[in-house]
Scaffold this motif. Structure first.
Motif, PDB file in Angstrom:
ATOM      1  N   LYS A 192       0.833  -1.209   0.000  1.00  0.00           N
ATOM      2  CA  LYS A 192       0.000   0.000   0.000  1.00  0.00           C
ATOM      3  C   LYS A 192       0.868   1.258   0.000  1.00  0.00           C
ATOM      4  O   LYS A 192       0.574   2.220  -0.695  1.00  0.00           O
ATOM      5  CB  LYS A 192      -0.923  -0.003   1.208  1.00  0.00           C
ATOM      6  CG  LYS A 192      -2.060  -0.987   1.050  1.00  0.00           C
ATOM      7  CD  LYS A 192      -3.025  -0.875   2.212  1.00  0.00           C
ATOM      8  CE  LYS A 192      -4.092  -1.937   2.116  1.00  0.00           C
ATOM      9  NZ  LYS A 192      -4.898  -1.993   3.337  1.00  0.00           N
ATOM     10  N   SER A 193       1.935   1.215   0.792  1.00  0.00           N
ATOM     11  CA  SER A 193       2.783   2.411   0.836  1.00  0.00           C
ATOM     12  C   SER A 193       3.431   2.647  -0.522  1.00  0.00           C
ATOM     13  O   SER A 193       3.797   3.762  -0.856  1.00  0.00           O
ATOM     14  CB  SER A 193       3.847   2.271   1.919  1.00  0.00           C
ATOM     15  OG  SER A 193       4.931   1.510   1.439  1.00  0.00           O
ATOM     16  N   LEU A 194       3.572   1.570  -1.317  1.00  0.00           N
ATOM     17  CA  LEU A 194       4.172   1.731  -2.644  1.00  0.00           C
ATOM     18  C   LEU A 194       3.139   2.140  -3.678  1.00  0.00           C
ATOM     19  O   LEU A 194       3.460   2.271  -4.850  1.00  0.00           O
ATOM     20  CB  LEU A 194       4.844   0.426  -3.067  1.00  0.00           C
ATOM     21  CG  LEU A 194       6.062   0.032  -2.229  1.00  0.00           C
ATOM     22  CD1 LEU A 194       6.522  -1.360  -2.569  1.00  0.00           C
ATOM     23  CD2 LEU A 194       7.191   1.031  -2.418  1.00  0.00           C
ATOM     24  N   GLY A 195       1.887   2.298  -3.246  1.00  0.00           N
ATOM     25  CA  GLY A 195       0.890   2.853  -4.156  1.00  0.00           C
ATOM     26  C   GLY A 195      -0.156   1.875  -4.626  1.00  0.00           C
ATOM     27  O   GLY A 195      -0.945   2.203  -5.504  1.00  0.00           O
ATOM     28  N   ALA A 196      -0.167   0.648  -4.082  1.00  0.00           N
ATOM     29  CA  ALA A 196      -1.161  -0.321  -4.539  1.00  0.00           C
ATOM     30  C   ALA A 196      -2.456  -0.126  -3.763  1.00  0.00           C
ATOM     31  O   ALA A 196      -2.415   0.066  -2.543  1.00  0.00           O
ATOM     32  CB  ALA A 196      -0.644  -1.735  -4.319  1.00  0.00           C
ATOM     33  N   ASN A 197      -3.594  -0.199  -4.461  1.00  0.00           N
ATOM     34  CA  ASN A 197      -4.850  -0.125  -3.714  1.00  0.00           C
ATOM     35  C   ASN A 197      -5.129  -1.470  -3.044  1.00  0.00           C
ATOM     36  O   ASN A 197      -4.372  -2.427  -3.217  1.00  0.00           O
ATOM     37  CB  ASN A 197      -5.998   0.321  -4.623  1.00  0.00           C
ATOM     38  CG  ASN A 197      -6.198  -0.629  -5.790  1.00  0.00           C
ATOM     39  OD1 ASN A 197      -5.904  -1.809  -5.683  1.00  0.00           O
ATOM     40  ND2 ASN A 197      -6.668  -0.105  -6.903  1.00  0.00           N
TER      41      ASN A 197
ATOM     42  N   ILE B 231       4.023   8.213  -0.268  1.00  0.00           N
ATOM     43  CA  ILE B 231       5.131   8.262   0.679  1.00  0.00           C
ATOM     44  C   ILE B 231       5.902   6.954   0.578  1.00  0.00           C
ATOM     45  O   ILE B 231       5.314   5.871   0.648  1.00  0.00           O
ATOM     46  CB  ILE B 231       4.595   8.431   2.118  1.00  0.00           C
ATOM     47  CG1 ILE B 231       3.828   9.751   2.240  1.00  0.00           C
ATOM     48  CG2 ILE B 231       5.726   8.370   3.119  1.00  0.00           C
ATOM     49  CD1 ILE B 231       3.139   9.941   3.575  1.00  0.00           C
TER      50      ILE B 231
ATOM     51  N   VAL C  45       2.077  -0.180 -10.509  1.00  0.00           N
ATOM     52  CA  VAL C  45       0.762   0.266 -10.029  1.00  0.00           C
ATOM     53  C   VAL C  45       0.510   1.725 -10.390  1.00  0.00           C
ATOM     54  O   VAL C  45      -0.620   2.180 -10.343  1.00  0.00           O
ATOM     55  CB  VAL C  45       0.594   0.049  -8.508  1.00  0.00           C
ATOM     56  CG1 VAL C  45       0.715  -1.413  -8.160  1.00  0.00           C
ATOM     57  CG2 VAL C  45       1.600   0.870  -7.721  1.00  0.00           C
ATOM     58  N   ARG C  46       1.564   2.438 -10.773  1.00  0.00           N
ATOM     59  CA  ARG C  46       1.371   3.821 -11.229  1.00  0.00           C
ATOM     60  C   ARG C  46       1.291   3.914 -12.745  1.00  0.00           C
ATOM     61  O   ARG C  46       1.318   5.008 -13.303  1.00  0.00           O
ATOM     62  CB  ARG C  46       2.527   4.687 -10.726  1.00  0.00           C
ATOM     63  CG  ARG C  46       2.435   4.983  -9.250  1.00  0.00           C
ATOM     64  CD  ARG C  46       3.640   5.780  -8.779  1.00  0.00           C
ATOM     65  NE  ARG C  46       3.413   6.245  -7.430  1.00  0.00           N
ATOM     66  CZ  ARG C  46       3.465   5.477  -6.354  1.00  0.00           C
ATOM     67  NH1 ARG C  46       3.767   4.209  -6.485  1.00  0.00           N
ATOM     68  NH2 ARG C  46       3.231   5.967  -5.154  1.00  0.00           N
TER      69      ARG C  46
ATOM     70  N   HIS D 209      -2.258   4.399   0.032  1.00  0.00           N
ATOM     71  CA  HIS D 209      -1.683   4.240  -1.301  1.00  0.00           C
ATOM     72  C   HIS D 209      -1.781   5.496  -2.146  1.00  0.00           C
ATOM     73  O   HIS D 209      -1.192   5.571  -3.207  1.00  0.00           O
ATOM     74  CB  HIS D 209      -2.327   3.048  -2.012  1.00  0.00           C
ATOM     75  CG  HIS D 209      -3.769   3.233  -2.355  1.00  0.00           C
ATOM     76  ND1 HIS D 209      -4.781   2.893  -1.482  1.00  0.00           N
ATOM     77  CD2 HIS D 209      -4.370   3.719  -3.466  1.00  0.00           C
ATOM     78  CE1 HIS D 209      -5.947   3.165  -2.059  1.00  0.00           C
ATOM     79  NE2 HIS D 209      -5.727   3.661  -3.246  1.00  0.00           N
TER      80      HIS D 209
END
Lengths: 422, 364
Positions: free
Chosen positions: A324-329, B83, B108-109, B79
């Motif tokens: 999640k912190s890496l951007g995954a929902n 950070i 994921v981006r 997410h």
């Protein structure tokens, strides 16, 4: 390691014995003691489990009854050409007379009759009838006419063909039968469509087992996930609920499903009461495949949840947090990070449930009706009702081989090292 | 710093309670300017990790607001905060190779494939693991895993990176090496770093500023040297570095100085930090390396003490003394190969400057 030193001397102990021999002797006691510890169990298992199973499986090819009961006839019959289209000659009937006299004294002829009756109906009564008439036959022959006089079947080629075909001490007849095949005039052929049953039953057993495994997975995965992520106190309580069915008799649980699922049962009554279905359209949920799937999913569910839980317990929550912190929902974090790590648990649970269900007997027997029974029910039928143990043994062997083959396939796809029970 | 592109963080009267009965974090106000390396230092249970988790978004704040670049983020899910985070046990995904781990935040981006590869390689080169992309995390040593975790937290160019005791699992030598590497990466990239640790050496080595946490409250927020030289209370003095405690009460106050009478009657002059009234109990704090055996009459404080124990440590000698009734009084003497020898049982005079002796709030 070498037992010689650089200058070719054998390494010895202080008193001059070779070192390796001394080491072996020292370890022998240890090994013997270890073996003695497991010996009681080993002997117990061998005598009460392995030996009977091997003996039972051996029955699927064993066929010495013809050769034992009619030894002379078998020898004479070997000279007969079954494709000639004519019944064998006088010498075969003479041998048959000698054999039958002995067999009638020992009363083994009826047993042979019922054995051969599996292959061609009518032979059982032929042997009984002949057994009653044999004493009255003229000892000096000619025997052929006397036998044909006793029963005209002795003059038919088919009768002798069956006898000749099953005269070897080993037979593939049971296995052919288990494959829904038979030996016709042209060699091995499939049985007529309406007599084929076992391949269909094997197919249904596999199909239903897969369905049960999948529904266990679908129901068990969220529960295992919940158990693994809740605090210990709550999850222990839930775990007891999961294990509760284990402590209840299998028969009680299966009968409970009967009460729930039958047409006048709790679920149908409720649905009628809520007007979701009308009284004439009550659902048939028991004594068919649906009943088998529902009841067996319920019974085997803990076998899916427990391995899943023990694997999920080891997956640190920091992985999902990291994702999640890496951007995954939430979904991506679950699907790409959590799920792959829970695969070993799925593997273990699936194989456990699948192998248990493929050999399941009692639940399909009770709630399966005719459309929901498994191959094991048929095996049980041949063991206890039709007494065709050879066929039961060959079906059992096939089931064993099928499981082993699936196991190998599974190993190739999932990898057996990928299976973790905790 | 050459290129500052970090984010500003602001905690505005943040409170956190897990059970509704006690506060884990009590009224936290903290401003972190862009590009700063801020360390939250404190014993376990002091609330530092909770503060970090609230910033990352894994714990909701019970009260108050956290701002990232002046934007309130209480209702932003983790997410979407952008950070980077390095976890205590690295949390490298074991079923992915190192390169896949690094590519994950880019995938994921929806970063284009070619750009992904380029960024992954750049990040791996940054931590000197350029050739390790195809390995699994389990095939790497602890230090290498640590570097991959740092690279993964930085590969998507976040403006803020959080680190939760990232070096805790490494041995001492590797830990020191990684401290410098992380410090240099921070200097090169100019991102804001919030770092949580319970290791004071780590905090002093790496940080621009250190926030010392205890009992859910920041006890002191200052640069590493201020923290060591001018502790604001006894907790900080005890927690940072080694420290001699002398208990007494205030006899007189004069400007920034005060006169303290110890429990055995010895009178000492001290720097007045947080005592105000005559008669108040106080604890004097004195660093072991500031005590001198070569005394002269110009020194502010001169006391006699008995040498109880000598421990030879190579570059310095630890002397345990009984001074003013305290037999845990430690003096560190630099080993200069001097002729003067100390002996156990000997009574000698020691002295120190007024400024090195801080009068702080009393502890038992």
């Amino acid at each position: 390691m070498s037992d010689t030193t650089d200058n070719g001397q054998v390494l010895t102990t202080q008193d001059g014995k070779p070192l390796k021999a001394a080491l072996r002797r020292a370890l022998r006691r240890e090994k013997l003691r270890a073996f003695l510890l497991i010996a009681p169990l080993l002997i117990f298992v061998l005598i009460t489990f392995v030996a009977p199973i091997v003996d039972m499986l051996f029955r699927s090819v064993e066929n010495s009854i013809v050769a034992d009961t009619l030894p002379k006839t078998v020898i004479e019959l070997n000279k007969w050409d079954s494709s000639s289209g004519e019944a064998p000659g006088e010498e075969v009937y003479a041998a048959l007379y000698d054999d039958m006299l002995i067999a009638v004294d020992l009363k083994t002829h009826t047993r042979l009759g019922s054995r051969l009756n599996y292959e061609q109906s009518g032979i059982s009564s032929l042997f009984r009838k002949t057994g009653r008439r044999i004493k009255r036959m003229d000892e000096d022959g000619p025997f052929k006419d006397q036998f044909i006089g006793a029963d005209k079947k002795w003059g038919e080629v088919e009768t002798w063909q069956v006898l000749q075909q099953f005269s070897p001490r080993y037979t593939d007849g049971y296995f052919l039968n288990a494959f829904d095949a038979q030996r016709g005039p042209e060699g091995i052929e499939m049985k007529p469509e309406n007599e084929q049953i076992y391949m269909f039953l094997f197919g249904r057993t596999l199909f239903l087992s897969i369905v049960i495994t999948l529904s266990c997975l679908l129901l068990g995965y969220p529960i295992a996930f919940l158990l693994a992520s809740l605090p210990l106190r709550t999850s222990n309580l839930l775990m007891i609920l999961v294990l509760l069915p284990f402590w209840t008799s299998l028969l009680v649980r299966t009968s409970a499903w009967k009460v729930l699922l039958q047409q006048q049962g709790v679920i149908n009554d409720f649905l009628v009461w809520t007007r979701l279905i009308d009284d004439a359209g009550r659902l048939v949920m028991i004594n068919n495949q649906t009943g088998t799937i529902i009841a067996m999913t319920h019974i085997l569910l803990p076998f899916m949840i427990l391995p899943l839980y023990s694997v999920m317990k080891t997956i640190s929550p920091s992985y999902v947090r990291a994702a999640k912190s890496l951007g995954a929902n939430d979904w991506t974090a679950f699907w790409r990070v959590y799920f792959p790590q829970s695969v070993p648990g799925i593997g273990a649970g699936a194989i456990l449930v699948f192998i248990l269900s493929i050999g399941y007997y009692i639940t399909p027997e009770l709630v399966g009706g005719t459309s929901g029974i498994f191959i094991s029910n048929r095996i049980a039928y041949h063991i206890s009702s039709s007494l065709n143990w050879g066929l039961a043994a060959s079906l059992g062997t096939l089931l064993l081989v099928a499981v082993l083959v699936l196991f190998v396939v599974y190993d190739k796809i999932v990898g057996i090292d990928n299976v973790k029970l905790g | 710093m050459a290129n500052i592109r970090g984010a500003a963080v602001k905690y505005d009267s943040v409170q956190k309670s897990y059970d509704g009965e006690s506060l884990v974090v009590k009224n936290l106000n903290l401003d972190i300017p862009p590009g700063e390396f801020l360390t939250m230092l404190g014993p376990s249970g002091s609330g530092k990790t909770t503060c970090l988790m609230m910033l990352a978004g894994f714990e909701p704040a019970t009260h108050g607001e956290i701002y990232l670049n002046d934007r309130p983020i209480n209702n932003v899910p983790p997410h979407k905060r952008g950070i980077g985070m390095v976890f205590q046990n690295y949390a490298l995904f074991p079923h992915m190779s190192v390169a896949e781990n690094l590519a994950f935040p880019l995938q994921v981006r929806n970063v284009p494939k070619s750009e992904q590869e380029q960024k992954v390689q750049r990040a791996l080169d940054m931590v000197e693991l350029g050739a390790f992309g195809n390995r699994r995390p389990a095939q790497l040593s602890g230090g290498q895993q640590q570097r991959v975790a740092v690279a993964r937290a930085l590969v998507f160019d976040p403006e803020l990176v959080l680190m939760d005791e990232p070096l805790g699992a490494l041995d001492k030598q590797l830990r020191e090496q990684m401290q410098y590497e992380i410090k240099h990466i921070h200097e090169n990239l100019g991102v804001t770093v919030v770092y949580v640790t319970h290791d004071q050496t780590e905090a002093l080595t790496m940080s621009d500023r250190v926030a010392v946490f205890n009992d859910g409250v920041i006890q002191q927020l200052s640069t590493p040297d201020d923290l060591y030289e001018d502790p604001q209370n006894s907790f900080v003095a005890q927690f940072i570095g080694e420290n001699n405690k002398l208990n007494g009460k205030v006899l007189g106050v004069q400007g920034e100085e005060c006169l303290v009478e110890l429990d055995d009657g010895t009178q000492l002059k001290a720097d007045r930090v947080n005592v105000s009234e005559v008669g108040e109990r106080t604890t004097l704090s004195l660093r072991p390396e500031r005590v001198e055996f070569d005394t002269n009459d110009t020194m502010d404080n001169l006391v006699n003490g008995r040498i109880e124990e000598l421990i030879y440590l190579g570059d310095h000698i630890r002397v345990r003394m009984n001074v003013a009734g305290n037999d845990e009084f430690i003096v560190k003497v630099r080993n200069r190969g001097e002729k003067r020898k100390l002996h156990v049982g000997e009574t000698v005079q020691v002295g120190w400057a007024l400024n090195d002796c801080k009068a702080l709030d009393a502890v038992a």
